[in-house]
Design an enzyme around this catalytic site. Structure first.
Site, short mmCIF file in Angstrom:
data_model
loop_
_atom_site.label_atom_id
_atom_site.label_comp_id
_atom_site.label_asym_id
_atom_site.label_seq_id
_atom_site.Cartn_x
_atom_site.Cartn_y
_atom_site.Cartn_z
N GLU A 315 0.81 -1.22 0.00
CA GLU A 315 0.00 0.00 0.00
C GLU A 315 0.84 1.28 0.00
OE1 GLU A 315 -4.08 -1.37 2.18
OE2 GLU A 315 -2.34 -1.15 3.49
C1 ACM Z 1 -1.87 -5.38 4.12
O1 ACM Z 1 -2.93 -5.90 4.53
N1 ACM Z 1 -1.82 -4.08 3.85
C2 ACM Z 1 -0.68 -6.17 3.90
#
Ligand code: ACM
Length: 509
Positions: A315
């Site tokens: 992310e």
């Molecule tokens: C995640 O759940 N951002 C690895």
């Protein structure tokens, strides 16, 4: 209730264990623990004796027996035998358990195998054996033989100690529970936007300031280096390796808030106590960023005996793709320089995974084909895989719409859904040998107590543990749910706050 002379309840059959053993041959006389039972560690290796002491400590409160540990060989009692004929084929973690007549014997090539065999032995005793006060027994173990070793070498659980901080005591409690199901990796998510949880000498404000709060604005906290060493020691005593994660280049607000020079504009943002993701990034062009990364990974590598450092990489929505690739190209060699191997979330496969790196897949049923294919292609090129599909293995997903805790972005994850998949066939096209194993992550945006951890982990964690340990041939929901139901009284005895999912035929309380 059985008065004097009433038949004792049948001993737990040897195949009613989680994870399902690789091979079971029941039959013959049961073994019964008694007042005079000794725990024998013939030859008496240090580790063998420690495991014997651990077992005695588990069983003394409920049985009321002394259960002395002795290094004298003998044909009676509980025998923990390290090495010897026929144990080589059991591998680094396997064991053989033979029960009947005057003894129950666990043999293994390595101490880890003895320890896992002890976990099996616990489950073969009545649930009352887990209680902290004297219970009447009888303490019978069915006759027969189990020969058992794991399908996968990596069987992990992750705890997010950043969104909410968990104390050393809370982490130890979870380790106790993970060990029961033969989990062998504890992945600690040590940094995120909301908190930095490990004290480092080179950049002290990361912990003292960056660790000073958490989701919701509570006081947060951090592990001193001694705390971290204590977690590692306790994990190792339960045959778990700690995999520490410093999430980069995104999920870094706590670090950016602690040190202004890490920011591209030279200004430290405020601490963050919300639950958004994707807004923070280390400054990829700045040289200070790599001084920071080098110091952090050097100290973390020195503190961590395990082979792997997890560098996150998920992310990074505020990092351009080009910067992301540049960053990972620069950071992965630092991990290698300090003698460790890289684990990253599967977005790492969008950069250039280093030789020997493992990608942790956390996609789900809505993950696009291109993203999946990128992971599969990396696996074909030698990147190893740890499977944590979010709509199966994420313990923080709600079970159903009524679950009071957890998130639901990957959907609801019931107990059957969590269990009913095959890690060997999950990512179509990935070579079977690329799969190191499975991991059950537990993110803590909504969780702040051990009771919360347990409510989300139980009863789903044992299913992920079984996927990691047991041969695919044992996989069967209808059989599994009955074995799972039998764990309920055990968790009651241990005070584990599990969710009594209607999918599982729990015995009446
Ligand atoms: C995640 O759940 N951002 C690895």
């Amino acid at each position: 209730m059985g008065g004097p002379g009433a038949a004792a309840p049948a001993a737990t059959p040897l195949d009613q264990v989680i994870p399902a053993p690789a091979s079971v041959r029941g039959g013959g006389e049961a073994y019964t623990l008694g007042e005079g039972t000794r725990i024998r560690v013939p030859g008496g290796s240090g580790e063998g004796k420690k495991i014997a002491g651990y077992l005695a400590g588990l069983l003394r409160p409920a049985t009321g027996y002394g259960l002395p540990v002795t290094t004298k060989d003998g044909r009676d009692g509980i025998v923990l035998r390290l090495g010897g004929s026929g144990t080589k084929g059991l591998g680094a973690e396997g064991y053989r358990l033979t029960s009947g007549g005057r003894a129950v014997t666990i043999s293994a090539a390595r101490p880890a195998g003895l320890f896992h065999g002890v976990q099996t032995l616990r489950q073969l005793l009545p649930p009352d054996a887990e209680r902290q006060r004297d219970r009447p027994g009888p303490w019978r173990i069915a006759g027969g033989t189990i020969a058992d070793s794991p399908r996968y070498a990596y069987r992990g659980a992750m705890l997010d100690v950043s969104r909410h901080f968990f104390t050393v005591a809370q982490v130890k409690r979870y380790i106790d529970q993970l060990a029961m199901y033969k989990i062998n990796k504890l992945h600690l998510h040590l940094s995120d936007d909301q908190g930095w949880r490990i004290a480092l000498k080179s950049w002290p404000r990361l912990a003292t300031y960056g660790g000073s709060t958490q989701v919701g604005g509570g006081p947060g906290g951090y592990y001193t280096q001694d705390d971290y060493r204590e977690i590692i020691r306790y994990a190792a005593a339960h045959y778990l390796t700690v995999v520490p994660e410093i999430d980069m280049p995104g999920h870094t607000n706590a670090a950016l808030a602690s040190y202004a020079p890490l920011n591209c504009n030279g200004q430290a943002p405020p601490l963050y106590t919300g639950t958004q993701v994707g807004f923070s990034s280390l400054c990829v062009p700045k040289k200070e960023t790599y001084e920071f990364v080098d110091d952090v990974l050097r100290e973390l590598a020195a503190l961590t005996p395990g082979r792997a450092l997890h560098i996150g990489g998920d992310e990074a929505h505020s990092t351009s793709h080009e910067d992301y690739v540049t960053f990972m190209d620069k950071v992965q060699p630092v991990v290698a320089k300090y003698g460790k191997s890289v684990i990253g979330w599967h977005q790492l496969t969008g950069a250039h995974p280093a030789k020997g790196a493992a990608a942790q897949y956390w996609g789900y049923d809505k993950t696009g084909t291109a993203e999946r294919n990128q992971v599969v292609d990396a696996a074909r090129n030698g990147t190893k895989l740890i499977l944590s599909p979010a709509d199966r293995a994420y313990l923080d997903m709600k079970y159903d719409k009524n679950t009071p805790l957890g998130l639901s972005w990957a959907g609801y994850v019931g107990v059957e859904r969590s269990y009913d998949w095959d890690p060997g066939r999950y990512l179509d096209g990935a070579p079977a040998e690329s799969v190191l194993g499975v991991e059950a992550p537990l993110w803590s945006e909504t969780l702040s107590t051990s009771a919360h951890i347990e409510y989300m982990a139980f009863p789903r964690l044992p299913g992920i543990a079984e996927l990691g340990w047991s041969p695919a041939s044992t996989h069967d929901w209808d059989d599994y749910k009955v074995r799972l139901a039998a764990q309920g009284p055990r968790w009651d005895a241990l005070g584990i706050n599990y969710y009594r999912s209607p999918e599982v035929p729990w015995p009446a309380k």
